[in-house]
Scaffold this motif. Structure first.
Motif, mmCIF file in Angstrom:
data_model
loop_
_atom_site.group_PDB
_atom_site.id
_atom_site.type_symbol
_atom_site.label_atom_id
_atom_site.label_comp_id
_atom_site.label_asym_id
_atom_site.label_seq_id
_atom_site.Cartn_x
_atom_site.Cartn_y
_atom_site.Cartn_z
ATOM 1 N N VAL A 117 0.836 -1.192 0.000
ATOM 2 C CA VAL A 117 0.000 0.000 0.000
ATOM 3 C C VAL A 117 0.873 1.244 0.000
ATOM 4 O O VAL A 117 1.872 1.315 0.708
ATOM 5 C CB VAL A 117 -0.906 0.025 1.247
ATOM 6 N N THR A 118 0.503 2.224 -0.791
ATOM 7 C CA THR A 118 1.057 3.572 -0.668
ATOM 8 C C THR A 118 -0.121 4.489 -0.364
ATOM 9 O O THR A 118 -1.104 4.515 -1.094
ATOM 10 C CB THR A 118 1.746 4.013 -1.970
ATOM 11 N N GLY A 119 -0.029 5.230 0.723
ATOM 12 C CA GLY A 119 -1.155 6.054 1.132
ATOM 13 C C GLY A 119 -1.943 5.386 2.241
ATOM 14 O O GLY A 119 -1.425 4.532 2.969
ATOM 15 N N PRO A 120 -3.220 5.733 2.397
ATOM 16 C CA PRO A 120 -4.041 5.187 3.488
ATOM 17 C C PRO A 120 -4.079 3.656 3.467
ATOM 18 O O PRO A 120 -4.150 3.038 2.407
ATOM 19 C CB PRO A 120 -5.424 5.775 3.219
ATOM 20 N N VAL A 121 -4.025 3.065 4.656
ATOM 21 C CA VAL A 121 -3.989 1.612 4.768
ATOM 22 C C VAL A 121 -5.055 1.142 5.763
ATOM 23 O O VAL A 121 -5.244 1.747 6.819
ATOM 24 C CB VAL A 121 -2.590 1.123 5.208
ATOM 25 N N PRO A 152 -4.715 10.150 17.296
ATOM 26 C CA PRO A 152 -5.215 11.105 16.298
ATOM 27 C C PRO A 152 -5.034 10.628 14.865
ATOM 28 O O PRO A 152 -5.657 11.181 13.948
ATOM 29 C CB PRO A 152 -4.377 12.364 16.572
ATOM 30 N N ASN A 153 -4.200 9.630 14.654
ATOM 31 C CA ASN A 153 -3.968 9.144 13.294
ATOM 32 C C ASN A 153 -5.052 8.185 12.811
ATOM 33 O O ASN A 153 -5.172 7.949 11.605
ATOM 34 C CB ASN A 153 -2.614 8.438 13.206
ATOM 35 N N VAL A 154 -5.836 7.618 13.724
ATOM 36 C CA VAL A 154 -6.845 6.644 13.327
ATOM 37 C C VAL A 154 -8.002 7.354 12.620
ATOM 38 O O VAL A 154 -8.615 8.263 13.164
ATOM 39 C CB VAL A 154 -7.377 5.862 14.537
ATOM 40 N N MET A 155 -8.266 6.924 11.394
ATOM 41 C CA MET A 155 -9.299 7.563 10.587
ATOM 42 C C MET A 155 -10.644 6.847 10.700
ATOM 43 O O MET A 155 -11.696 7.433 10.471
ATOM 44 C CB MET A 155 -8.839 7.586 9.132
ATOM 45 N N PHE A 171 -10.486 -3.928 13.070
ATOM 46 C CA PHE A 171 -10.336 -3.269 11.773
ATOM 47 C C PHE A 171 -10.124 -1.779 12.008
ATOM 48 O O PHE A 171 -10.864 -1.147 12.765
ATOM 49 C CB PHE A 171 -11.594 -3.488 10.927
ATOM 50 N N SER A 172 -9.120 -1.215 11.357
ATOM 51 C CA SER A 172 -8.840 0.216 11.503
ATOM 52 C C SER A 172 -8.219 0.748 10.215
ATOM 53 O O SER A 172 -7.608 0.006 9.443
ATOM 54 C CB SER A 172 -7.894 0.477 12.688
ATOM 55 N N VAL A 173 -8.409 2.045 9.982
ATOM 56 C CA VAL A 173 -7.851 2.708 8.801
ATOM 57 C C VAL A 173 -6.910 3.802 9.269
ATOM 58 O O VAL A 173 -7.262 4.621 10.130
ATOM 59 C CB VAL A 173 -8.963 3.300 7.908
ATOM 60 N N TRP A 174 -5.713 3.834 8.686
ATOM 61 C CA TRP A 174 -4.653 4.763 9.068
ATOM 62 C C TRP A 174 -4.201 5.555 7.845
ATOM 63 O O TRP A 174 -4.342 5.086 6.713
ATOM 64 C CB TRP A 174 -3.462 3.988 9.642
ATOM 65 N N PRO A 175 -3.619 6.743 8.038
ATOM 66 C CA PRO A 175 -3.192 7.551 6.891
ATOM 67 C C PRO A 175 -2.047 6.941 6.091
ATOM 68 O O PRO A 175 -1.913 7.201 4.895
ATOM 69 C CB PRO A 175 -2.780 8.887 7.516
ATOM 70 N N ASP A 176 -1.243 6.095 6.746
ATOM 71 C CA ASP A 176 -0.136 5.447 6.049
ATOM 72 C C ASP A 176 0.395 4.308 6.919
ATOM 73 O O ASP A 176 0.033 4.176 8.094
ATOM 74 C CB ASP A 176 0.992 6.438 5.716
#
Length: 234
Positions: A117-121, A152-155, A171-176
């Motif tokens: 992945v490049t970018g949000p993961v 604060p990084n958790v989207m 399950f979580s989404v991060w900026p990188d």
């Protein structure tokens, strides 16, 4: 390329919650007949940040792996997905492509990775907890959950599971990848990982990373990842 979807459904009324409980059995008869659907799991969720042993009777999920995006879009318009969406008070679906996978789920390798992945993961951890280790596991997870929720990084984040207390998915989404890895290396999460290895908490584990490629619907009144998707498309 394989497409993975995580569809979340919120049911507010007592009647709709009873309805979806029945669907947890009925949907199992329908899902094997959906074209292009290679793998699926019906899951409940936890309260609070989601990673807790207390069930949230209002939020349910269907995790699906499809042959490609075309099959995903066509399949999600069919039952049981369409029926759940029609009955739900809110629905949100994340579309993803597998980037890396380690481990098994029910003895299977359900995801077909296609590069980093490049970018949000999006990060997914699935584990079958040994019954004898369940108390120790749940003694650690709420602390990790609080840290995830305050990072604060958790989207986006949610905890779901197939079997209460024993079959769990985070399950979580991060900026990188860097921000996700930094969280994993510190605090209670790092301590829990060491305990998993040293004490053998799990019978089976799966760790997967995904590239986020789209979303549909809303969660808590908005699309929490809309801006991320737009930035990736730009």
């Amino acid at each position: 390329m394989q497409t993975v979807t995580l569809s979340l459904f919120r049911f507010d009324s007592p009647l709709s919650r009873l309805w979806v409980l029945g669907q947890m059995g009925a949907a199992r008869l329908v899902l094997p007949r959906v074209p292009g659907l290679a793998f699926w799991k019906l899951c409940g969720s936890g309260t609070g940040e989601g990673f807790t042993p207390r069930p949230n009777w209002g939020v349910w999920a269907i995790l699906s792996a499809w042959e490609d995006m075309g099959a995903a879009r066509a399949g999600l318009a069919m039952n049981p997905y369409a029926k759940w969406q029609a009955r739900a008070d809110e629905q949100y679906t994340l579309y993803m492509e597998p980037a890396s996978v380690r481990g098994h789920w029910g003895g299977q390798r359900p995801f077909q990775p296609a590069g980093e992945v490049t970018g949000p993961v999006a990060a997914m951890t699935r584990a079958t907890v040994k019954p004898a280790r369940a108390l120790r596991f749940w003694g650690r997870v709420p602390d990790i959950s609080a840290k995830v929720g305050s990072d604060p990084n958790v989207m986006f984040k949610i905890g779901i599971g197939e079997v209460p207390l024993l079959h769990q998915v985070t399950f979580s989404v991060w900026p990188d990848i860097a921000s996700m890895a930094a969280f994993a290396r510190r605090g209670p999460h790092a301590e829990a990982i060491r305990a998993v290895r040293d004490e053998g908490w799990f019978n089976e584990e799966l760790y997967a990373r995904f590239r986020l490629i789209g979303t549909a619907g809303t969660w808590q009144g908005h699309d929490p990842l809309a801006q991320t998707i737009q930035q990736e498309a730009a």
